[in-house]
Design an enzyme around this catalytic site. Sequence first.
Site, PDB file in Angstrom:
ATOM      1  N   GLY A   1      56.981  59.361  22.086  1.00 56.94           N
ATOM      2  CA  GLY A   1      56.031  59.046  21.115  1.00 56.94           C
ATOM      3  C   GLY A   1      55.173  58.214  21.636  1.00 56.94           C
ATOM      4  CG  ASN A   2      51.425  58.004  19.886  1.00 54.17           C
ATOM      5  OD1 ASN A   2      51.061  57.571  18.898  1.00 54.17           O
ATOM      6  ND2 ASN A   2      51.303  59.443  20.187  1.00 54.17           N
ATOM      7  CG  HIS A   3      52.015  51.848  21.557  1.00 59.16           C
ATOM      8  ND1 HIS A   3      53.183  51.216  21.470  1.00 59.16           N
ATOM      9  CD2 HIS A   3      51.754  51.819  22.722  1.00 59.16           C
ATOM     10  CE1 HIS A   3      53.533  50.893  22.585  1.00 59.16           C
ATOM     11  NE2 HIS A   3      52.774  51.254  23.473  1.00 59.16           N
TER      12      HIS A   3
END
Length: 408
Positions: free
Chosen positions: A214-216
């Site tokens: 995933g990412n932020h």
Amino acid sequence: MLRKSPFNRKKILIGVTGGIAAYKIPQLVRILKKEGAEVQVVLTESAKIFVTPQTLAVLSERPALSQFFKSDQGEWNNHVHLGLWADLIIIAPAGANTLAKIAHGICDNLLMSVILSARCPVFVAPAMDLDMWTHPSTQANIETLIERGVTLIDPEEGSLASGLEGKGRMAEPENIAKTLANHLTPAHNYFFGKRVLVTAGGTQEPIDPVRFIGNHSSGKMGFAIAEQLLSLGAEVELVYGSVSVTPPKESNNHQALTAKAMQQTCEQLFPQCDILIMAAAVADYHPTELASEKIKKSDNTLTLTLEKNPDILKTLSASRKPNQVCIGFALETEQEELHAQQKLQKKNLDCIVLNTLKNPQAGFAVDTNEVTLYCRDGQQFHIPANQKNQVAATMLQILGEWLNKPQS
Ligand code: C5P
């Protein structure tokens, strides 16, 4: 349709003064509420002879105010706050006394102090007997108000409560609402009535049943854009992945966690939309194989093979009809402008919004952002660091003006 009403989410303050026409104000409140406005009523003492605060409070779903203080609790009705809260003030019926007070800045009740501290447009719908209306003092006061930017909703002709015939009847609530609606539908609002597909948040690409890549991305910027579009009268299809905030209630919300799911949802929705604003942080790759069971710890290293995701924005932009608008986002850590310009070309976009990561006040986790818009015709617009909802509002204002100009 509700979302296309110019009143949707607008904050309207209705000032009611003493006059028989006050009995029609509950109808005005109902019309504005039905169209999606937030309505706050402020009455003068003499208005209460003609209409009860209870009726207005029930219909507006807010206390109808007339006093600075609630004498039993000492609670203060902040007139400055009310004046700043309103997007628009309509005084209806506006009696000769109140018109004279506004013209001369007399501030002896809550309504007058609200009017004097207002920064929004003020409308007056006068109602009085024929001779009071034609009296030179009233006419001079009206002229003064018009000169100062107040909008007059002219009284109508007909039988008056006194038995006289002539001009002086308050405009009917439906006509007042129409005048206000025209004012709230400026010709330059490019987004009014448009259907906009907005994507937000990050995608999650599963590795096994419990893990993902995933990412932020928090979804804050995309949701702020959706909120602003709703305020501008657009219909919003909001497609979001993983987010840390709640989506607006009035958009049509679709959650799609993986890039593939996001692509499928966007492909279904885009043909019916006028504009695409792709603010989601879509993963560029996904694991080639999704393990059916949790991957066990074994060797010192673990190799995952990743496969490229479809570029949703590029694919949608390639399939677009002549009038559809495509706007993308870019986040770069080096040669920001060059890479943003390349993406604008490669993905055939109308505009790309470059996020600045160099400023600690901009980025994923914070509530503020700083962006630069690069448009197809070479124009650039920098929006300095500010709250994300403010940046979204400025961004849409710039884009609306840019899109309103004839495109080459
Ligand atoms: O190529 P890059 O990922 O930097 O481009 C960013 C823009 O493209 C964003 O608007 C993003 O939402 C979109 N994008 C996409 N599909 C991908 C990757 C990015 O639509 N697979």
